[in-house]
Design a protein around this motif. Structure first.
Motif, PDB file in Angstrom:
ATOM      1  N   ASN A   1      -4.181  17.116   2.635  1.00 33.04           N
ATOM      2  CA  ASN A   1      -4.602  17.838   1.432  1.00 33.04           C
ATOM      3  C   ASN A   1      -3.348  18.331   0.700  1.00 33.04           C
ATOM      4  OD1 ASN A   1      -6.195  19.082  -0.490  1.00 33.04           O
ATOM      5  ND2 ASN A   1      -6.428  20.967   0.702  1.00 33.04           N
ATOM      6  N   THR A   2      -2.520  17.370   0.294  1.00 32.82           N
ATOM      7  CA  THR A   2      -1.249  17.682  -0.352  1.00 32.82           C
ATOM      8  C   THR A   2      -1.342  17.382  -1.835  1.00 32.82           C
ATOM      9  OG1 THR A   2      -0.077  17.082   1.687  1.00 32.82           O
ATOM     10  CG2 THR A   2       1.235  17.249  -0.327  1.00 32.82           C
TER      11      THR A   2
ATOM     12  N   PRO B   1      -5.501   9.690  -2.048  1.00 32.52           N
ATOM     13  CA  PRO B   1      -4.146  10.214  -2.276  1.00 32.52           C
ATOM     14  C   PRO B   1      -3.144   9.087  -2.485  1.00 32.52           C
ATOM     15  CG  PRO B   1      -5.197  11.319  -0.424  1.00 32.52           C
ATOM     16  CD  PRO B   1      -6.081  10.157  -0.763  1.00 32.52           C
ATOM     17  N   MET B   2      -2.250   9.308  -3.430  1.00 28.64           N
ATOM     18  CA  MET B   2      -1.228   8.310  -3.746  1.00 28.64           C
ATOM     19  C   MET B   2      -0.042   8.479  -2.807  1.00 28.64           C
ATOM     20  SD  MET B   2       0.822   7.746  -7.323  1.00 28.64           S
ATOM     21  CE  MET B   2      -0.717   7.424  -8.180  1.00 28.64           C
ATOM     22  N   PRO B   3       0.414   7.414  -2.156  1.00 31.24           N
ATOM     23  CA  PRO B   3       1.589   7.525  -1.281  1.00 31.24           C
ATOM     24  C   PRO B   3       2.856   7.770  -2.108  1.00 31.24           C
ATOM     25  CG  PRO B   3       0.883   5.247  -1.466  1.00 31.24           C
ATOM     26  CD  PRO B   3      -0.167   6.059  -2.140  1.00 31.24           C
TER      27      PRO B   3
ATOM     28  N   ALA C   1      -0.014  11.472  -0.772  1.00 31.84           N
ATOM     29  CA  ALA C   1       0.172  11.288   0.666  1.00 31.84           C
ATOM     30  C   ALA C   1       1.648  11.024   0.916  1.00 31.84           C
ATOM     31  CB  ALA C   1      -0.682  10.130   1.174  1.00 31.84           C
ATOM     32  N   PRO C   2       2.408  12.032   1.315  1.00 32.11           N
ATOM     33  CA  PRO C   2       3.841  11.827   1.559  1.00 32.11           C
ATOM     34  C   PRO C   2       4.069  10.830   2.689  1.00 32.11           C
ATOM     35  CG  PRO C   2       3.308  14.166   1.429  1.00 32.11           C
ATOM     36  CD  PRO C   2       2.002  13.440   1.522  1.00 32.11           C
TER      37      PRO C   2
ATOM     38  N   GLN D   1       8.033   5.226   7.489  1.00 33.54           N
ATOM     39  CA  GLN D   1       7.358   4.523   6.407  1.00 33.54           C
ATOM     40  C   GLN D   1       8.281   4.352   5.210  1.00 33.54           C
ATOM     41  OE1 GLN D   1       3.996   7.156   5.995  1.00 33.54           O
ATOM     42  NE2 GLN D   1       2.618   5.741   7.064  1.00 33.54           N
ATOM     43  N   GLN D   2       9.098   5.381   4.903  1.00 30.37           N
ATOM     44  CA  GLN D   2      10.035   5.278   3.803  1.00 30.37           C
ATOM     45  C   GLN D   2      11.088   4.214   4.087  1.00 30.37           C
ATOM     46  OE1 GLN D   2       9.826   9.949   2.265  1.00 30.37           O
ATOM     47  NE2 GLN D   2      11.725   9.091   2.968  1.00 30.37           N
TER      48      GLN D   2
END
Length: 386
Positions: free
Chosen positions: A324-325, A46-48, A369-370, A375-376
């Protein structure tokens, strides 16, 4: 007997070599498969992404800008009240003057001569009045004693009245000429800056003909054309944000004119500028007027929007649970843009999570991957440092 064992040995060596080659091939294929699997797993990771929440609201505030001009509180064209030839100009264009400052003078030779003649007439009338008064005083006892007739005394008394009236008329003519002499000097009616000089020295001017244009130094105003439907929401006495020479300032509204320009369909709102605003008469100025739009929607960063064909805008909504987003496309309508954000509505709902940035490198249906809030924040700090 010697050839058979040799053949047997060669056959065994060939078989051993074939087995070794087969093993090597199997190992190579297995290694390639493992590498491919690892690469495939890496591609499917998954891409962040940075996320934002869509918060729905019933309306929004928008700023409407209207343009206008700075104007002096007083503008006027000044000239002499008496005719004559301009003998001297005492100021220059652009000069600031105080109230009462002499601006220009007329040639007063003719007025001076007339004033001297009027003064002589006044002196003569005063002498005649003195003589007539003395005659009246001398004849008054004679009338009582009967030495002269009452008719003669009435002539003397009325002659004194006539001389007194002549003196008053002569004095009025003298006063008028002195006023004309005073008005032969053109003075500033208020503290002002000289605009244009319309007549020069030597020109013969008539009463009321303008010689200078003046603009007051104090109480600068902003006259701004405002749409009629917006003018009704303006409140006299309330301060509004103005923009002048790339400077932001606040100025109170002092009046809204009741007439409407039939071409632009605007009326004029008049704002009183602060004293420290040393603006020129006629400079551009603008005002921002807040307006509430009753449209349901929400604010999103511009970086969350994707422009499609035929002017259709979309966003990528985060659907599914943690781990699983997926990023799924949703259609939105842009109602208003302010700075780096847009007010939108569409198929998204209140509380939906959306991808806030980097949407052009993410295909719809991609697993993502939100990032969490911490983290943001760390990501933003690292980007700022880099």
């Amino acid at each position: 007997m010697t050839g058979k064992p040799l053949q047997t040995r060669w056959t065994g060596s060939a078989m051993a070599l074939a087995i070794a080659v087969s093993i090597t091939g199997v190992v190579t294929v297995a290694l390639h498969a493992r590498v491919s699997a690892e690469q495939s797993t890496a591609l499917r990771a998954p891409m962040p992404v940075v996320q934002t929440e869509f918060v729905e609201q019933p309306d929004f505030q928008r700023e409407q800008k209207f343009l206008g001009l700075v104007q002096a509180a007083s503008r006027s064209q000044v000239g002499f009240e008496v005719p004559g030839a301009i003998a001297e100009v005492l100021v220059r264009e652009g000069q600031a003057v105080e109230a009462g400052t002499a601006l220009a003078k007329l040639d007063t030779q003719s007025l001076e001569a007339r004033r001297r003649a009027a003064a002589s007439t006044v002196d003569q009338a005063r002498a005649e009045l003195e003589l007539a008064s003395a005659r009246t005083v001398r004849q008054a006892p004679l009338v009582e004693s009967g030495a002269i007739s009452a008719q003669l005394f009435d002539d003397t008394r009325l002659a004194e009245k006539a001389v007194e009236s002549a003196l008053s008329a002569a004095q009025a003519r003298l006063d008028s000429l002195e006023i004309d002499l005073e008005k032969s000097v053109l003075r500033a009616p208020y503290a002002a800056r000289i605009g244009r000089q319309l007549l020069d020295r030597g020109a013969v001017t008539q009463p009321g003909a303008p010689v200078f244009t003046l603009t007051s130094l104090e109480n600068r105003e902003a006259h701004i054309g405002v749409a009629v439907e917006q003018a009704q929401y303006l409140t006299v006495g309330e301060s509004y944000p103005l923009r002048w020479r790339k400077r932001s300032l606040r100025a109170p509204l002092i009046a809204v004119r009741s007439d409407v320009n039939p071409v632009s369909m605007t009326t004029v709102a008049i704002f009183s500028l602060p004293e420290d605003v040393d603006a020129f008469d006629g400079e551009p100025v603008s005002v921002s007027v807040p307006r509430t739009e009753p449209e349901t929607g929400g604010w999103l960063p511009l970086s969350a929007l994707i422009e499609g064909e035929r002017g259709i805008w979309t966003v990528l909504a985060l659907r599914g649970r943690e781990g699983n987003t997926l990023a799924l496309r949703e259609v939105v309508e842009v109602l208003h843009v302010s700075g780096n954000r847009a007010y939108v509505r569409g198929s998204i709902r209140d509380g939906d999570r959306l991808i806030a940035d980097g949407v052009h490198r993410i295909a719809p249906g991609t697993a993502v991957a939100p990032l969490t809030s911490s983290q943001q924040s760390q990501n933003a700090v690292s980007q700022k440092e880099s």
